[in-house]
Write a protein that holds these residues in place. Structure first.
Motif, PDB file in Angstrom:
ATOM      1  N   ARG A  38     -25.436  55.776  10.351  1.00 56.08           N
ATOM      2  CA  ARG A  38     -24.726  54.521  10.102  1.00 56.08           C
ATOM      3  C   ARG A  38     -23.986  54.651   8.789  1.00 56.08           C
ATOM      4  O   ARG A  38     -24.451  55.320   7.864  1.00 56.08           O
ATOM      5  CB  ARG A  38     -25.685  53.323   9.973  1.00 56.08           C
ATOM      6  N   ALA A  39     -22.846  53.978   8.695  1.00 53.84           N
ATOM      7  CA  ALA A  39     -22.082  53.944   7.449  1.00 53.84           C
ATOM      8  C   ALA A  39     -21.413  52.581   7.321  1.00 53.84           C
ATOM      9  O   ALA A  39     -21.013  51.992   8.325  1.00 53.84           O
ATOM     10  CB  ALA A  39     -21.035  55.061   7.422  1.00 53.84           C
ATOM     11  N   ALA A  40     -21.302  52.115   6.086  1.00 54.82           N
ATOM     12  CA  ALA A  40     -20.731  50.790   5.861  1.00 54.82           C
ATOM     13  C   ALA A  40     -20.004  50.725   4.523  1.00 54.82           C
ATOM     14  O   ALA A  40     -20.325  51.464   3.590  1.00 54.82           O
ATOM     15  CB  ALA A  40     -21.830  49.731   5.885  1.00 54.82           C
ATOM     16  N   LEU A  41     -19.042  49.818   4.460  1.00 54.34           N
ATOM     17  CA  LEU A  41     -18.392  49.442   3.206  1.00 54.34           C
ATOM     18  C   LEU A  41     -18.922  48.053   2.876  1.00 54.34           C
ATOM     19  O   LEU A  41     -18.769  47.113   3.668  1.00 54.34           O
ATOM     20  CB  LEU A  41     -16.871  49.435   3.365  1.00 54.34           C
ATOM     21  N   ILE A  42     -19.550  47.941   1.703  1.00 51.23           N
ATOM     22  CA  ILE A  42     -20.290  46.729   1.352  1.00 51.23           C
ATOM     23  C   ILE A  42     -19.725  46.139   0.057  1.00 51.23           C
ATOM     24  O   ILE A  42     -19.757  46.797  -0.994  1.00 51.23           O
ATOM     25  CB  ILE A  42     -21.783  47.065   1.156  1.00 51.23           C
ATOM     26  N   PRO A  43     -19.210  44.908   0.120  1.00 52.16           N
ATOM     27  CA  PRO A  43     -18.686  44.287  -1.105  1.00 52.16           C
ATOM     28  C   PRO A  43     -19.767  44.197  -2.186  1.00 52.16           C
ATOM     29  O   PRO A  43     -20.948  43.992  -1.886  1.00 52.16           O
ATOM     30  CB  PRO A  43     -18.264  42.884  -0.644  1.00 52.16           C
ATOM     31  N   ARG A  44     -19.349  44.326  -3.433  1.00 49.00           N
ATOM     32  CA  ARG A  44     -20.297  44.289  -4.550  1.00 49.00           C
ATOM     33  C   ARG A  44     -21.138  43.004  -4.534  1.00 49.00           C
ATOM     34  O   ARG A  44     -22.327  43.033  -4.846  1.00 49.00           O
ATOM     35  CB  ARG A  44     -19.581  44.431  -5.895  1.00 49.00           C
ATOM     36  N   VAL A  45     -20.549  41.868  -4.158  1.00 51.98           N
ATOM     37  CA  VAL A  45     -21.314  40.613  -4.156  1.00 51.98           C
ATOM     38  C   VAL A  45     -22.502  40.694  -3.195  1.00 51.98           C
ATOM     39  O   VAL A  45     -23.556  40.126  -3.469  1.00 51.98           O
ATOM     40  CB  VAL A  45     -20.427  39.378  -3.843  1.00 51.98           C
ATOM     41  N   VAL A  46     -22.346  41.399  -2.090  1.00 50.05           N
ATOM     42  CA  VAL A  46     -23.457  41.580  -1.147  1.00 50.05           C
ATOM     43  C   VAL A  46     -24.517  42.477  -1.782  1.00 50.05           C
ATOM     44  O   VAL A  46     -25.719  42.209  -1.676  1.00 50.05           O
ATOM     45  CB  VAL A  46     -22.961  42.158   0.198  1.00 50.05           C
ATOM     46  N   VAL A  47     -24.079  43.527  -2.451  1.00 49.27           N
ATOM     47  CA  VAL A  47     -25.007  44.437  -3.130  1.00 49.27           C
ATOM     48  C   VAL A  47     -25.786  43.673  -4.196  1.00 49.27           C
ATOM     49  O   VAL A  47     -27.014  43.790  -4.295  1.00 49.27           O
ATOM     50  CB  VAL A  47     -24.261  45.642  -3.743  1.00 49.27           C
ATOM     51  N   GLU A  48     -25.083  42.859  -4.988  1.00 48.50           N
ATOM     52  CA  GLU A  48     -25.749  42.081  -6.035  1.00 48.50           C
ATOM     53  C   GLU A  48     -26.792  41.138  -5.444  1.00 48.50           C
ATOM     54  O   GLU A  48     -27.906  41.019  -5.970  1.00 48.50           O
ATOM     55  CB  GLU A  48     -24.718  41.288  -6.839  1.00 48.50           C
ATOM     56  N   THR A  71     -19.038  53.605  10.646  1.00 43.95           N
ATOM     57  CA  THR A  71     -19.831  54.744  11.115  1.00 43.95           C
ATOM     58  C   THR A  71     -18.972  55.786  11.831  1.00 43.95           C
ATOM     59  O   THR A  71     -19.037  56.982  11.508  1.00 43.95           O
ATOM     60  CB  THR A  71     -20.965  54.262  12.041  1.00 43.95           C
ATOM     61  N   ALA A  72     -18.172  55.357  12.786  1.00 46.16           N
ATOM     62  CA  ALA A  72     -17.383  56.306  13.573  1.00 46.16           C
ATOM     63  C   ALA A  72     -16.388  57.067  12.703  1.00 46.16           C
ATOM     64  O   ALA A  72     -16.233  58.293  12.852  1.00 46.16           O
ATOM     65  CB  ALA A  72     -16.650  55.579  14.702  1.00 46.16           C
TER      66      ALA A  72
END
Length: 161
Positions: free
Chosen positions: A113-123, A153-154
């Motif tokens: 799996r792979a994702a791009l995650i906004p910093r606000v979600v990480v925080e 992911t793809a």
């Protein structure tokens, strides 16, 4: 490929070293560390055309269009350790990156799996760890349904050399 069970520990370590050197020569990894992080950086930068930051850059690993800064993390999960905890995120409040690019590999370094995650979600989903003065972030399955997260992911898997 040699029968690895027939090799001594010294021969296995020598083979490991030669594999690392060949991966560096091919531009897949940049350091002599575990290949997980370097491979993650290589795949994301190849998949999206990002520019890798110098190894010593603080808080981000690549830049993309418009100067977007990406912190890239990879985790290899396997039968002995199924944890999806990414490596430490230093100075999260310093806002050194805009997006966390995270990838989970299996035992054989195939992209799971792979994702791009906004910093606000990480925080919002990170926990501060005092003894390392860093934040821990676990790339659980429910991250992919968080607002603003993109499943890539793809595209990342297709970048595997």
């Amino acid at each position: 490929m040699p029968n690895l069970t027939q090799l001594t520990a010294a021969e296995l370590l020598a083979l490991h070293s030669k594999i690392g050197e060949e991966l560096r020569a091919r531009g897949v990894v940049r350091s002599a560390n575990s290949p997980t992080g370097d491979l993650a950086e290589h795949l994301f930068c190849t998949a999206f055309g990002w520019t890798q930051a110098p190894n010593s850059e603080r808080g981000y690993d690549a830049t993309g269009p418009g100067g977007t800064r990406f912190q890239i993390k990879g985790r290899r999960v396997h039968r002995r350790n199924p944890s999806r905890q990414l490596s430490a995120i230093r100075d999260l409040s310093g806002r050194h990156f805009d997006i966390l690019a995270g990838v989970i590999f299996d035992d054989d370094f195939c992209v799971v799996r792979a994702a791009l995650i906004p910093r606000v979600v990480v925080e919002a989903r990170s926990t501060y760890v005092a003894h390392t003065n860093s934040h821990k972030f676990i790339l659980r399955e429910d991250v992919w349904i968080a607002p603003g997260v993109q499943d890539v992911t793809a595209k990342v898997a297709a970048a595997m050399p």
